[in-house]
Design an enzyme around this catalytic site. Structure first.
Site, mmCIF file in Angstrom:
data_model
loop_
_atom_site.group_PDB
_atom_site.id
_atom_site.type_symbol
_atom_site.label_atom_id
_atom_site.label_comp_id
_atom_site.label_asym_id
_atom_site.label_seq_id
_atom_site.Cartn_x
_atom_site.Cartn_y
_atom_site.Cartn_z
ATOM 1 N N ALA A 258 -48.394 59.109 0.304
ATOM 2 C CA ALA A 258 -49.440 58.160 0.665
ATOM 3 C C ALA A 258 -49.402 57.995 2.181
ATOM 4 C CB ALA A 258 -49.198 56.832 -0.038
ATOM 5 N N GLY B 24 -46.229 60.010 -2.936
ATOM 6 C CA GLY B 24 -47.474 60.115 -3.696
ATOM 7 C C GLY B 24 -47.846 61.558 -4.016
ATOM 8 N N GLU C 278 -45.867 62.388 -7.031
ATOM 9 C CA GLU C 278 -46.487 61.623 -8.127
ATOM 10 C C GLU C 278 -47.797 62.269 -8.579
ATOM 11 O OE1 GLU C 278 -46.220 58.011 -5.734
ATOM 12 O OE2 GLU C 278 -45.023 57.095 -7.304
ATOM 13 N N GLU D 197 -39.627 56.859 -0.994
ATOM 14 C CA GLU D 197 -40.121 55.499 -0.770
ATOM 15 C C GLU D 197 -39.046 54.482 -0.403
ATOM 16 O OE1 GLU D 197 -41.151 57.496 -3.212
ATOM 17 O OE2 GLU D 197 -43.313 57.349 -3.440
#
Ligand code: CO8
Length: 258
Positions: free
Chosen positions: A63, A108, A111, A131
């Site tokens: 992200a 992300g 993911e 993260e």
């Protein structure tokens, strides 16, 4: 869909996340573009299988840290809900999605790959959930999908250490199915996609649905889904064609998705 390019090769739709200067990091716009691209391939009956990849040297490097830096608690939750819903839409799409992981699949990005049905990686790919090193948790499904895919101990290790692993290790723990030299990744992804395209598409979709639903329920409920799907397929012309070809010792099959 500025940050997501769509092309079609035969019955295969290829979605490429293309924000190369930020290593395809997912900001709100990329997520919205991905959402629109998923809607487009889902609605296109001529696309049977989807390949998701990244432009340049990265799949998705996570992200967008620049965007998240100033998030309030409320903003963070909204961003998680936005990304989470897009990833669920991808996972729940009726047609199969193959991730062709060409480079970094971090945060992300890992993911996103985990929301796909089959993961193939280039030797250059790197995986991780960094993260906790940034002061956050995974927020687009990492805490939920990683343990389902690699088991709780490995998922805990990867998420709690924030370490990055290479493609071969990702294969060893079952995070990806295959690892290929970089130049072979897309040809191999297309070969796999075309092998799926050659089969009866109602049966392909019903199989995906059963596996996806079955992974979230008990064996009795899952077996009931499967019996229902089997019944659906038995009512199709494709079942007559597939079984007819076998019994007639005919190599070629003409499935029509009916
Ligand atoms: N966000 C924003 N920009 C990024 C990101 C990112 N995740 N990753 C790379 N970039 C940018 C860099 O800032 C750089 O931009 P610029 O040229 O303007 O300085 C450009 O991409 C190229 O990156 P590098 O120069 O760093 O390239 P390197 O080859 O040296 O390094 C790495 C590549 C190792 C991938 C490095 O860029 C890196 O560590 N990136 C961050 C990886 C990361 O930590 N990802 C996880 C982010 S957190 C996350 O994904 C949470 C998901 C859930 C959120 C849900 C919230 C609710």
């Amino acid at each position: 869909m500025g940050f997501v390019k769509l092309e079609q090769q035969g019955h295969v739709g290829i979605m490429t996340i293309d924000r190369e200067k930020a290593l395809n990091a997912l900001n709100s716009q990329v997520l919205s573009d991905l959402d629109a691209a998923i809607d487009e391939v889902a609605a296109n009956d001529d696309i049977y299988v989807v390949i998701l990849t990244g432009a340049g040297r990265s799949f998705v490097a996570g992200a967008d840290i620049g965007e998240m830096k100033n998030f309030s608690a409320y903003d963070g939750k909204q961003f998680g809900v936005h990304g989470g819903s897009v990833f669920l839409k991808l996972e729940n799409m009726a047609k199969p999605v193959i991730a062709a992981i060409n480079g970094f699949a971090l945060g992300g990005g890992c993911e996103l790959a985990m929301s796909c049905d089959i993961r193939l990686a280039s030797e250059k790919a790197k995986f991780g959930q960094p993260e906790v090193g940034l002061g956050i948790t995974p927020g687009f499904g990492g805490t939920q999908r990683l343990p389902r895919i690699v088991g709780i101990s490995k998922a805990m290790e990867l998420i709690l250490t924030a370490k990055v692993i290479k493609a071969e290790e990702a294969k060893a723990i079952g995070l990806v199915s295959e690892v290929y030299p970089a130049e072979e990744l897309m040809p191999k992804a297309l070969e796999l996609a075309n092998a799926i395209c050659a089969n009866a598409q109602i049966a392909v979709k019903e199989s995906k649905r059963c596996i996806r639903m079955g992974m979230q329920t008990d064996i009795n409920t899952g077996s009931a889904f499967e019996a229902e799907a089997f019944g659906v397929c038995c009512g199709t012309e494709d079942k007559n064609e597939g079984m007819g070809a076998f019994l007639e010792k005919r190599a070629e099959k003409h499935f029509q998705g009916k």
